[in-house]
Enzyme design. Structure first.
Site, mmCIF file in Angstrom:
data_model
loop_
_atom_site.group_PDB
_atom_site.id
_atom_site.type_symbol
_atom_site.label_atom_id
_atom_site.label_comp_id
_atom_site.label_asym_id
_atom_site.label_seq_id
_atom_site.Cartn_x
_atom_site.Cartn_y
_atom_site.Cartn_z
ATOM 1 N N ASP A 95 0.847 -1.199 0.000
ATOM 2 C CA ASP A 95 0.000 0.000 0.000
ATOM 3 C C ASP A 95 0.884 1.251 0.000
ATOM 4 O O ASP A 95 1.611 1.497 0.968
ATOM 5 C CB ASP A 95 -0.923 0.014 1.216
ATOM 6 C CG ASP A 95 -2.068 -0.974 1.088
ATOM 7 O OD1 ASP A 95 -2.233 -1.542 0.000
ATOM 8 O OD2 ASP A 95 -2.797 -1.180 2.081
ATOM 9 N N LEU A 114 3.715 -10.370 -4.353
ATOM 10 C CA LEU A 114 4.682 -9.306 -4.100
ATOM 11 C C LEU A 114 5.226 -8.787 -5.417
ATOM 12 O O LEU A 114 5.182 -9.481 -6.440
ATOM 13 C CB LEU A 114 5.836 -9.835 -3.235
ATOM 14 C CG LEU A 114 5.445 -10.441 -1.880
ATOM 15 C CD1 LEU A 114 6.665 -11.031 -1.195
ATOM 16 C CD2 LEU A 114 4.776 -9.398 -0.990
ATOM 17 N N GLU A 167 -9.865 -9.052 -0.499
ATOM 18 C CA GLU A 167 -9.855 -10.516 -0.448
ATOM 19 C C GLU A 167 -10.941 -11.052 0.476
ATOM 20 O O GLU A 167 -11.303 -10.410 1.472
ATOM 21 C CB GLU A 167 -8.479 -11.001 0.037
ATOM 22 C CG GLU A 167 -7.354 -10.606 -0.904
ATOM 23 C CD GLU A 167 -5.974 -10.757 -0.310
ATOM 24 O OE1 GLU A 167 -5.012 -10.917 -1.082
ATOM 25 O OE2 GLU A 167 -5.836 -10.700 0.932
ATOM 26 N N THR A 207 -3.659 -15.584 -5.225
ATOM 27 C CA THR A 207 -2.372 -14.889 -5.225
ATOM 28 C C THR A 207 -1.200 -15.855 -5.022
ATOM 29 O O THR A 207 -1.387 -17.063 -4.981
ATOM 30 C CB THR A 207 -2.340 -13.826 -4.115
ATOM 31 O OG1 THR A 207 -2.487 -14.470 -2.846
ATOM 32 C CG2 THR A 207 -3.456 -12.817 -4.297
ATOM 33 N N GLU A 226 -2.588 -13.988 -9.524
ATOM 34 C CA GLU A 226 -1.825 -12.751 -9.335
ATOM 35 C C GLU A 226 -0.513 -13.108 -8.644
ATOM 36 O O GLU A 226 -0.401 -14.159 -8.011
ATOM 37 C CB GLU A 226 -2.581 -11.759 -8.435
ATOM 38 C CG GLU A 226 -3.872 -11.233 -9.002
ATOM 39 C CD GLU A 226 -4.555 -10.252 -8.049
ATOM 40 O OE1 GLU A 226 -3.955 -9.951 -6.981
ATOM 41 O OE2 GLU A 226 -5.668 -9.800 -8.365
#
Length: 553
Positions: A181, A465, A265, A424, A462
């Protein structure tokens, strides 16, 4: 100065990387796009006054015209139009996540000229499209049912202009306080006002610590937001989006990802990084201590005639940064594997499943017939996966242990709604993780691939990191195939920023997009790529002075 795009990697000089500029260094000027056909060699004036013109007269048959229509293949009108398992060798479209602050707090498109140039570069790289967060805290900031979509509308038009597709995330969570973020976008002010009056509207841990990232699912069906339930508020938001972008859904906007928790999520905020509360690889904590969750737990306990089980969450579950063996609940033969532990974990995980089903049910009705796919995101919690209890997954709401598959129920719920499961950590390898954390991202991905295959759920992926190296891209290529369970129907790369456009990083992305378009077969670009499949991005003065390399974002 004029921003020039040449599409041969032979122009790249690694020694020039010290001259990289940021997006703010861009100035108005001319963009030279070498891949335009001779028929398009007249100067085109675009909305932001950047001029597109050919850098030379060489023709490339695999190019794309400025209106976005492909010269050598048909653009897919619907996103990865596959059902069930993807066949080995099928194309896997690649999308790129846009910056978190793509739309400003004022509701305008941020750095529009640089975004325009970035999208042009991504199109040349062979990606399918981009992903953007539609933040609840921006769009409905001015009051209940007062929506401002204008910044997003400008982005949609720009994406369409470049012949790209768009995934839009209905982001009902706060931005800020988690991995990656880079900006802060809180929930809408009027929602925060309600939370200040009633702090139990947000998730709470056993110490009484409140988490403002997302509204607690415990009050999903209660009219706590100025006469509306949270589910109604989310549905109204999605309905407003559908009406504003009706003409683009199913065409430019190919997917709507529905946020269902922190970071978008489907999970509890069990491992919050803000203020140093949690650090990897801590087990996290259960988030069931607001008054609404406690009332639900008590009712569930009474229904099983074990009223004392409903007084609180597990007393022996430890703290955020402990390890499983440090606790009575998560240790090898701990409370998690007792009758009480099973009762609590079933209640905790089923509340999360019901929450997801309610939101996705609303989304299904709202977007039915629009042609846009629906997706939902599940977190890749890979630490302590090698233990019996899978503690970090349990505190997040995934009832997955060595003896129980916690991902089949999630996949089945999404399959019922026709929703793609987006997972992810596709780029991670077991050998890259610290041994003491008992990680297995590869084992976790294999399990999720089998769960989606078993339930007939589409699977997309996805990276967890930011990674730019060839090794990470190679791992995604391997996991994209259906050799073990479900193959991927799409992959979204995190994230577009200035580092992505640096020489070697950019070459790795181009090669990756090419490989995914060929069904996951590994492709490597030559150092002197005569196929002109790479981009050089630089500033050139009108006096043809020395070229300086620059990034787009």
């Amino acid at each position: 100065m004029a921003l020039t795009l040449h599409s041969s990697s032979s122009f790249i000089n690694p020694l020039d990387t010290k001259t990289l500029k940021t997006q703010e260094d861009f100035s108005l000027g001319s963009v030279c796009y070498a891949q335009l056909n001779p028929s398009s060699c007249h100067r085109l004036r675009v909305k932001n006054s950047i001029t597109i013109e050919p850098a030379n007269s060489r023709e490339n048959k695999s190019t794309t015209s400025f209106d976005g229509k492909s010269r050598d293949h048909e653009i897919l009108e619907r996103f990865h139009g596959l059902s069930g398992c993807r066949k080995t060798g099928s194309k896997v479209p690649v999308f790129i996540m846009l910056p978190l602050d793509t739309v400003s707090m004022g509701g305008n498109l941020n750095r529009a000229r640089a975004m325009n140039a970035s999208l042009m570069a991504l199109k040349s790289a062979g990606v399918e499209g981009v992903m953007v967060d539609a933040w609840w805290g921006l769009v409905e900031k001015d009051g209940p049912l007062k929506y401002n979509w204008e910044g997003y509308f400008e982005l949609v038009q720009m994406v369409q202009k470049h012949g790209l597709k768009l995934q839009v995330v209905m982001s009902f969570h706060q931005c800020g306080g988690n991995v990656g973020d880079s900006c802060s976008i809180p929930l809408p002010p009027w929602v925060l006002e309600e939370i200040s009056k009633n702090p139990d509207l947000v998730y709470t841990d056993k110490s009484g610590r409140r988490n403002p990232e997302y509204i607690s699912l415990g009050c999903d069906s209660l009219p706590v937001l100025r006469g509306r339930t949270p589910i109604q508020v989310y549905a109204d938001f999605m309905r407003s989006f559908r009406e504003r972008f009706r003409d683009y859904l199913g065409g430019v906007i190919v997917e709507v990802q529905v946020g269902m928790g922190p970071c978008g999520e489907l999970r509890y905020p069990s491992y919050p990084e803000s203020n140093g509360t949690w650090k990897f690889p801590g087990i996290g904590e259960f988030q069931c201590y607001d008054k609404y969750m406690r009332a639900s737990l008590k009712a569930a306990a009474v229904a099983t005639k074990n009223e004392n089980w409903g007084t609180s969450g597990p007393h022996d579950a430890g703290q955020y940064n402990q390890f499983p063996e440090d606790t009575g609940f998560f240790k090898r033969d701990g409370t998690w594997n007792t009758e009480y532990g099973q009762f609590f974990l079933e209640w905790y995980s089923e509340k999360l499943l019901k929450h997801g089903d309610q939101i996705l049910g609303a989304a299904e009705g709202i977007f039915r017939g629009t042609g846009a796919k629906l997706s939902g995101k599940v977190a890749g919690i890979h630490w302590h996966y090698g233990t019996r209890s899978h503690a970090a997954e349990l505190t997040a709401g995934y009832y997955n242990t060595r003896h129980r598959d916690g991902y089949v129920p999630i996949a089945r719920m999404m399959a019922k709604r026709g929703v793609v499961l987006n997972f992810t950590c596709m780029e991670m390898r077991d050998g890259e993780q610290p041994a003491h954390a008992n990680c297995s991202p590869e084992g976790l991905v294999r399990q999720v691939k089998m769960a989606t295959k078993t339930t007939g759920t589409e699977l997309a992926g996805e990276n967890a990191l930011e990674r730019y190296d060839e090794r990470a891209f190679a791992q995604v290529l391997a996991t994209s195939r259906s050799d073990s369970g479900n193959g991927l129907t799409a992959f979204t790369y995190l994230r577009m920023n200035k580092r992505l456009f640096e020489g070697e990083n950019w070459r790795n992305l181009v090669a990756f997009a090419k490989s995914m378009s060929e069904g996951g077969r590994k492709a490597r670009l030559s150092e002197y790529d005569t196929g002109r499949s790479d981009l050089y991005v630089g500033f050139i003065t009108k006096q043809n002075k020395k070229t300086k390399e620059a990034v787009l974002v």
